[in-house]
Design a protein around this motif. Sequence first.
Motif, PDB file in Angstrom:
ATOM      1  N   ASP A  39       1.125  -1.368  -0.082  1.00  0.00           N
ATOM      2  CA  ASP A  39       0.170  -0.091   0.123  1.00  0.00           C
ATOM      3  C   ASP A  39       0.735   1.080   0.363  1.00  0.00           C
ATOM      4  OD1 ASP A  39      -1.781   2.035  -0.323  1.00  0.00           O
ATOM      5  OD2 ASP A  39      -2.678   1.957   2.346  1.00  0.00           O
ATOM      6  N   LEU A  40       1.908   1.479  -1.050  1.00  0.00           N
ATOM      7  CA  LEU A  40       2.213   2.458  -0.902  1.00  0.00           C
ATOM      8  C   LEU A  40       1.667   4.438  -1.119  1.00  0.00           C
ATOM      9  CD1 LEU A  40       5.336   1.088  -3.944  1.00  0.00           C
ATOM     10  CD2 LEU A  40       5.720   0.968  -1.446  1.00  0.00           C
ATOM     11  N   ASN A  41       0.376   3.546  -2.044  1.00  0.00           N
ATOM     12  CA  ASN A  41       0.181   5.174  -1.732  1.00  0.00           C
ATOM     13  C   ASN A  41      -0.786   5.367  -0.637  1.00  0.00           C
ATOM     14  OD1 ASN A  41       0.307   5.292  -4.703  1.00  0.00           O
ATOM     15  ND2 ASN A  41      -1.453   3.720  -4.703  1.00  0.00           N
ATOM     16  N   SER A  42      -0.624   4.469   0.607  1.00  0.00           N
ATOM     17  CA  SER A  42      -1.040   5.373   2.179  1.00  0.00           C
ATOM     18  C   SER A  42       0.018   6.051   2.601  1.00  0.00           C
ATOM     19  CB  SER A  42      -1.379   4.202   3.031  1.00  0.00           C
ATOM     20  OG  SER A  42      -1.314   4.221   4.232  1.00  0.00           O
ATOM     21  N   ALA A  43      -0.895   7.429   3.585  1.00  0.00           N
ATOM     22  CA  ALA A  43      -0.450   8.658   3.716  1.00  0.00           C
ATOM     23  C   ALA A  43       0.317   7.825   5.119  1.00  0.00           C
ATOM     24  CB  ALA A  43      -1.080   9.526   4.158  1.00  0.00           C
ATOM     25  N   GLU A  44       0.236   6.483   5.570  1.00  0.00           N
ATOM     26  CA  GLU A  44       1.266   6.056   6.288  1.00  0.00           C
ATOM     27  C   GLU A  44       2.356   5.874   6.228  1.00  0.00           C
ATOM     28  OE1 GLU A  44      -1.561   3.377   8.511  1.00  0.00           O
ATOM     29  OE2 GLU A  44      -3.709   4.616   8.735  1.00  0.00           O
ATOM     30  N   TYR A  45       3.694   6.038   7.253  1.00  0.00           N
ATOM     31  CA  TYR A  45       4.403   5.506   7.197  1.00  0.00           C
ATOM     32  C   TYR A  45       5.866   6.054   8.748  1.00  0.00           C
ATOM     33  CZ  TYR A  45       6.306  10.585   7.489  1.00  0.00           C
ATOM     34  OH  TYR A  45       5.994  11.774   7.465  1.00  0.00           O
ATOM     35  N   THR A  46       7.045   4.591   8.346  1.00  0.00           N
ATOM     36  CA  THR A  46       7.123   5.289   9.219  1.00  0.00           C
ATOM     37  C   THR A  46       8.327   6.196   9.546  1.00  0.00           C
ATOM     38  OG1 THR A  46       6.649   2.932  10.437  1.00  0.00           O
ATOM     39  CG2 THR A  46       8.109   3.886  11.769  1.00  0.00           C
ATOM     40  N   ASN A  47       8.895   7.174  10.501  1.00  0.00           N
ATOM     41  CA  ASN A  47      10.364   7.747   9.880  1.00  0.00           C
ATOM     42  C   ASN A  47      11.328   6.928  10.985  1.00  0.00           C
ATOM     43  OD1 ASN A  47      12.079   9.962   9.460  1.00  0.00           O
ATOM     44  ND2 ASN A  47      10.822  11.091  11.199  1.00  0.00           N
ATOM     45  N   LEU A  48      12.159   6.673   9.860  1.00  0.00           N
ATOM     46  CA  LEU A  48      13.475   6.126  10.368  1.00  0.00           C
ATOM     47  C   LEU A  48      14.217   6.570  11.574  1.00  0.00           C
ATOM     48  CD1 LEU A  48      13.003   2.835   7.749  1.00  0.00           C
ATOM     49  CD2 LEU A  48      11.881   2.869  10.044  1.00  0.00           C
ATOM     50  N   ASP A  49      14.931   7.570  11.057  1.00  0.00           N
ATOM     51  CA  ASP A  49      16.215   8.313  11.472  1.00  0.00           C
ATOM     52  C   ASP A  49      15.829  10.259  12.419  1.00  0.00           C
ATOM     53  OD1 ASP A  49      15.156  10.451   9.069  1.00  0.00           O
ATOM     54  OD2 ASP A  49      17.346   9.134   8.122  1.00  0.00           O
ATOM     55  N   GLY A  50      14.884   9.845  12.062  1.00  0.00           N
ATOM     56  CA  GLY A  50      14.770  11.338  13.534  1.00  0.00           C
ATOM     57  C   GLY A  50      14.763  12.553  12.411  1.00  0.00           C
ATOM     58  N   LYS A  51      14.661  12.724  11.195  1.00  0.00           N
ATOM     59  CA  LYS A  51      14.624  13.955  10.108  1.00  0.00           C
ATOM     60  C   LYS A  51      13.159  14.202   9.877  1.00  0.00           C
ATOM     61  CE  LYS A  51      19.567  13.683   8.890  1.00  0.00           C
ATOM     62  NZ  LYS A  51      20.248  13.217   7.783  1.00  0.00           N
ATOM     63  N   ASP A  52      12.943  14.912   8.493  1.00  0.00           N
ATOM     64  CA  ASP A  52      11.381  14.970   8.934  1.00  0.00           C
ATOM     65  C   ASP A  52      11.300  14.073   7.319  1.00  0.00           C
ATOM     66  OD1 ASP A  52       9.130  16.161   7.874  1.00  0.00           O
ATOM     67  OD2 ASP A  52       9.636  18.133   7.843  1.00  0.00           O
ATOM     68  N   GLY A  53      10.564  13.058   8.216  1.00  0.00           N
ATOM     69  CA  GLY A  53       9.690  12.004   7.115  1.00  0.00           C
ATOM     70  C   GLY A  53       8.736  12.933   5.851  1.00  0.00           C
TER      71      GLY A  53
END
Length: 241
Positions: free
Chosen positions: A197-211
Amino acid sequence: MDIGSKLKQHRTQRQLTQEAVAEKLHVSRGTISSWETGRTFPDIEKLIYLSELYELSLDQLLKEEPIIMETIVTERKKLKRYKWVKTIGLGLLVFFLLYNIYWFTIVFPHNAKLKDWTHTSSNNYLERDGYIFQAHDLKYPMFLPNGNISVATYKNGPFWISIDGDQVMVSVNESDPLIKGLENKEDFGMIRMNRKDLNSAEYTNLDGKDGNLTKQLLAKHSVEFTKAYQATERVWKEVNE
């Protein structure tokens, strides 16, 4: 009465020959004779079999034999330890055999699909569709993380893309001309998305920067991202399916 005489007495009372007892205990007739004459002494395992055969307790069989009783106690402890060691050893052997079956039927075939890639001491590379891809082969006894060998783009295109099972990791490639012109390129974070589901607005930020900046850039340059992703997915499927 010594132990040898007791063994002979109980054997004859039950009308058993030395050959018959030897057959039941899986020893030679000479061994039975040696026990009954006192030349040798049966070990703890054989004493237990003899006591069962003659329908006696070990205490009855070894009465008035304190040295032997002490030996039996010691032998019992050793036997108990041996059983534990044997159980653990068998468990480890079974695990070793099962893991080898897993490794050579599951992991090794994945590695074999990298045989035509360019190999270096640190990684494996494949050039295709205008992209360079990288993937690590797995050295024995490494297992398949997430059930697959991950595949990633390497220093080409505006996005670094890695597919690892059902997860897709994305970050920007600061050396790409498209990214170099951005003033805040250092602020773009690495994000993880669901491959299904790449089109989903959901994601996880992995490095503390601005995902969120990365997500916005993906939307802005969706053509470039989709092209790179589809090329990466094709290679990932070749390695893992």
